[in-house]
Structures are given as C-alpha cells and as structure tokens.
Design an enzyme around this catalytic site. Structure first.
Site, short mmCIF file in Angstrom:
data_model
loop_
_atom_site.label_atom_id
_atom_site.label_comp_id
_atom_site.label_asym_id
_atom_site.label_seq_id
_atom_site.Cartn_x
_atom_site.Cartn_y
_atom_site.Cartn_z
N ILE A 176 68.63 72.90 49.32
CA ILE A 176 68.25 71.60 49.86
C ILE A 176 67.32 71.76 51.06
O ILE A 176 66.34 71.01 51.20
CB ILE A 176 69.50 70.77 50.24
CG1 ILE A 176 70.44 70.63 49.03
CG2 ILE A 176 69.09 69.38 50.73
CD1 ILE A 176 71.76 69.93 49.35
N THR B 73 79.02 66.75 53.04
CA THR B 73 79.25 66.63 51.59
C THR B 73 80.31 65.59 51.27
O THR B 73 81.21 65.33 52.08
CB THR B 73 79.70 68.00 51.02
OG1 THR B 73 80.15 67.85 49.68
CG2 THR B 73 80.85 68.58 51.84
N ASP B 74 80.22 65.03 50.07
CA ASP B 74 81.25 64.09 49.62
C ASP B 74 82.61 64.76 49.46
O ASP B 74 83.66 64.10 49.48
CB ASP B 74 80.85 63.43 48.29
CG ASP B 74 80.51 64.41 47.18
OD1 ASP B 74 80.62 65.64 47.38
OD2 ASP B 74 80.13 63.94 46.08
N TYR C 114 86.23 75.44 51.14
CA TYR C 114 84.86 75.01 51.45
C TYR C 114 84.84 73.62 52.06
O TYR C 114 84.29 73.41 53.15
CB TYR C 114 83.99 75.04 50.18
CG TYR C 114 82.78 74.13 50.28
CD1 TYR C 114 81.82 74.35 51.27
CD2 TYR C 114 82.62 73.04 49.42
CE1 TYR C 114 80.72 73.51 51.38
CE2 TYR C 114 81.53 72.20 49.53
CZ TYR C 114 80.58 72.44 50.52
OH TYR C 114 79.50 71.60 50.64
N LEU D 167 83.18 75.88 30.74
CA LEU D 167 83.56 74.50 31.08
C LEU D 167 85.00 74.51 31.57
O LEU D 167 85.93 74.83 30.81
CB LEU D 167 83.43 73.59 29.86
CG LEU D 167 83.87 72.14 30.04
CD1 LEU D 167 83.00 71.42 31.07
CD2 LEU D 167 83.85 71.39 28.70
N TYR D 168 85.21 74.15 32.83
CA TYR D 168 86.55 74.12 33.40
C TYR D 168 87.43 73.06 32.73
O TYR D 168 87.01 71.91 32.56
CB TYR D 168 86.49 73.81 34.90
CG TYR D 168 86.11 74.98 35.78
CD1 TYR D 168 86.84 76.16 35.77
CD2 TYR D 168 85.03 74.87 36.65
CE1 TYR D 168 86.49 77.22 36.60
CE2 TYR D 168 84.68 75.92 37.49
CZ TYR D 168 85.42 77.10 37.45
OH TYR D 168 85.07 78.13 38.28
N ASP E 193 91.12 76.01 34.28
CA ASP E 193 90.64 75.10 35.30
C ASP E 193 90.64 75.76 36.68
O ASP E 193 91.46 76.64 36.97
CB ASP E 193 91.50 73.83 35.34
CG ASP E 193 90.75 72.62 35.87
OD1 ASP E 193 89.56 72.77 36.22
OD2 ASP E 193 91.35 71.53 35.93
N LYS F 129 91.31 76.20 40.63
CA LYS F 129 92.38 75.81 41.53
C LYS F 129 91.93 74.64 42.40
O LYS F 129 90.82 74.66 42.93
CB LYS F 129 92.78 76.98 42.43
CG LYS F 129 93.44 78.14 41.70
CD LYS F 129 93.79 79.25 42.69
CE LYS F 129 94.46 80.43 41.99
NZ LYS F 129 94.78 81.52 42.96
#
Length: 317
Positions: free
Chosen positions: A14, A125-126, A151, A207-208, A273, A275
């Site tokens: 960005i 961040t959202d 994060y 794909l999780y 998936d 965590k």
C-alpha cells in the site's frame, strides 16, 4: 512551497502505491523509509529514484538509532504504513508484530511529541474490530475493538497508543482503518495474489475451512485516494473507516478469478481452517463519504481484472 511528507513502510504494497499516487500529483516532497523486510520490496520503489523531491532511507521504525538519521528535518506530516501484517505469520511468531506495530508506532509518536512531525496518520485495519456474524451490520468507527489474532491485537494496541497521545498531549493524530486491499505490488503470500499466481501456474489453491468467510474488498488505488483526503482534510483525533462496499466470500473470490483466467475449479484444495479465523469483516464508510467526500471508483470486478493484468505482465518480465 511543497509540503514534505515522511512515509513509513513505503516499499510495501500500500505504501508504494500511495507514493506513486502522490508523485503523480506533484504536490509533495517525500521521504520514504522502510526496513526492506520480507513484506517490502525495493523493486516496488526503484522507479521513484529520480523523482524530484523524493528520497529513500533504509530504516527500522522500532530502532531509535535508525530513526535519528531520518529526523534531520521537520516534516509536515507522517503517514505510518509500516507494519507486519500477515495473520498466519503472527500466529506462528508474534514477536516481529509486537516490535514493529507497537514499539515502532510508539517511537513515531515520540517524534511527533518532540516536534519533529506536525501531523501523524496511523494506517490501521478493519481487523482490530474483530469478527462479525454473517448477518451483522458493518463496522462503524464506534465499534468496540475486539481483535482475535496477534496481528490485529498489535494493530489495535498501536491505535490505542495513538488515541492516548491525542487525548493526553493534544497532538494532531488521525487513524484510518481500511478493509482488505488488493491490487498491483501485493506480496504473493496474500490471498488474492496467491490465487492469481497459483492459477496462472496451475498450482493448487488452498481454501481455508468451508470458504464462506466474508471480506470487504477495496482496490488499493481507491484506498490511496482516501488517505490523501484524510491527509488534506481529516480532523485530528478522528477515526475514518475506509471500505470498498464489496463483500465477498473467499469461495466467490476464487471462482471469479478462476473464471477470468479460464481455469478449472479443480485447482481449489480445501485445507484446515486458520486458528481464530474471523468470519466476516465489513466496513461502513459513511463518515468519510459525508465528511470528506470520498467514495470508491473501482468495482471489485474491474479491480480484479486490473490486478490480474498486472500479475500477468509481471510473470512475463
């Protein structure tokens, strides 16, 4: 006289797009600092080298000694893009996230407090808001912070530091929180670039879980336009949510990209998936729209097509 901006993390996805956006306007002088970690790439900014009023300094914002070389002058504004941002990496080892996202932000706030910067914009961040249920309304600026991974917790911590310095010291600080970005220059470990590059090379696409996690997507150039508006018109102490109003499940995103590339969905491989995988993010951008007059220009379909074309071109370089 042109205002002089200090941009941190300007060799990242960005940040580099934002510098490119500003240089096109020819309104600012820019000092770009970046530690050139795995998340950034000097090739993203090499073509800025000969731009008038632009300079690059290699610097780690978590290192106070490094920063001393940067503050050889007073800046009109600082835009802090510098961050460790990959959720999976934060789950494996949160240490770099604490160092860059929290300690680094603290060091920058200290520079503002010392009078070396007139204004700071914290790019957040959202994900600091946590997760929504599929039928929930989008996040607003008043949604409580509830991060669900290291994060997002580190970014929420940085935001709270920024808020505290505004409240305590009355400093000119602004926070922006954006939904998921995509576009040119993004690291191929991220979701959309990984889909595109894997599909182009007929490599399996992970794909999780059930693939029904929902994200609000924004084309990076729309985000850059929003940040410039906040820089020029934003009010100190305020938070501005920036979203693309393009909510898609991960499954939908993969299928759209495969269709545009003419690839078979057999490439999709379900994996265990992640965590703490947040179910849904969505942003209400009413505030920045009504107060600053911003709205996205690119639809998701248009932005994805431009992004695919960029990665195709890069593949042939």
């Amino acid at each position: 006289m042109k205002k002089h901006l200090l941009i941190t993390g300007g060799a990242g996805f960005i940040g580099a797009n934002f510098i490119s956006h500003l240089l096109e306007s020819n309104k600012y002088k820019i000092t770009n600092i970046d530690s050139l970690s795995y998340a950034s790439n000097y090739e993203n900014i090499r073509h800025f080298e000969n731009s008038p009023g632009y300079r690059f300094i290699k610097c780690d914002i978590s290192n106070v000694e490094d920063l001393k070389n940067v503050f050889d002058l007073e800046y009109d504004a600082l835009i802090n893009f510098a961050a460790e941002s990959h959720v999976d990496r934060s789950i494996k080892d949160a240490t770099p996230f604490i160092k860059t996202n929290i300690i680094g932000t603290f060091n920058l706030l200290q520079a503002v407090l010392a009078g070396k910067v007139k204004k700071l914009i914290q790019i957040s961040t959202d994900e600091v808001y946590g997760s929504l249920h599929p039928t929930d309304l989008p996040f607003t600026e008043n949604t409580p912070l509830a991060p669900n991974n290291p994060y997002s917790a580190s970014k929420a911590s940085a935001d709270l530091l920024v808020r505290s310095y505004f409240k305590t010291h009355k400093l000119p600080l602004i926070i922006t929180r954006c939904s998921n970005n995509y576009g040119p220059l993004q690291n191929t470990e991220k979701f959309i670039p990984k889909i595109i590059t894997n599909a182009m090379n007929n490599i399996d696409i992970p794909l999780y879980g059930d693939g029904l996690n929902i994200r609000d997507w924004i084309y990076v150039k729309d985000h850059c336009r929003a940040i410039q508006l906040v820089l020029e018109k934003g009010i100190p102490g305020e938070i501005y949510n920036i979203g693309g109003s393009e909510e898609k499940t991960n499954w939908e995103v993969i299928l759209m990209i495969l269709k545009k590339l003419g690839k078979d969905k057999k490439l999709i491989q379900r994996v265990k998936d992640r965590k703490g995988h947040d179910r849904k993010y969505a942003m209400d951008s009413t505030k920045i729209a009504t107060e600053l007059g911003w709205k996205p220009i690119f639809s998701f379909s248009e932005g994805i097509q431009k992004t695919i074309e960029w990665y195709k071109q890069k593949e042939h370089e």
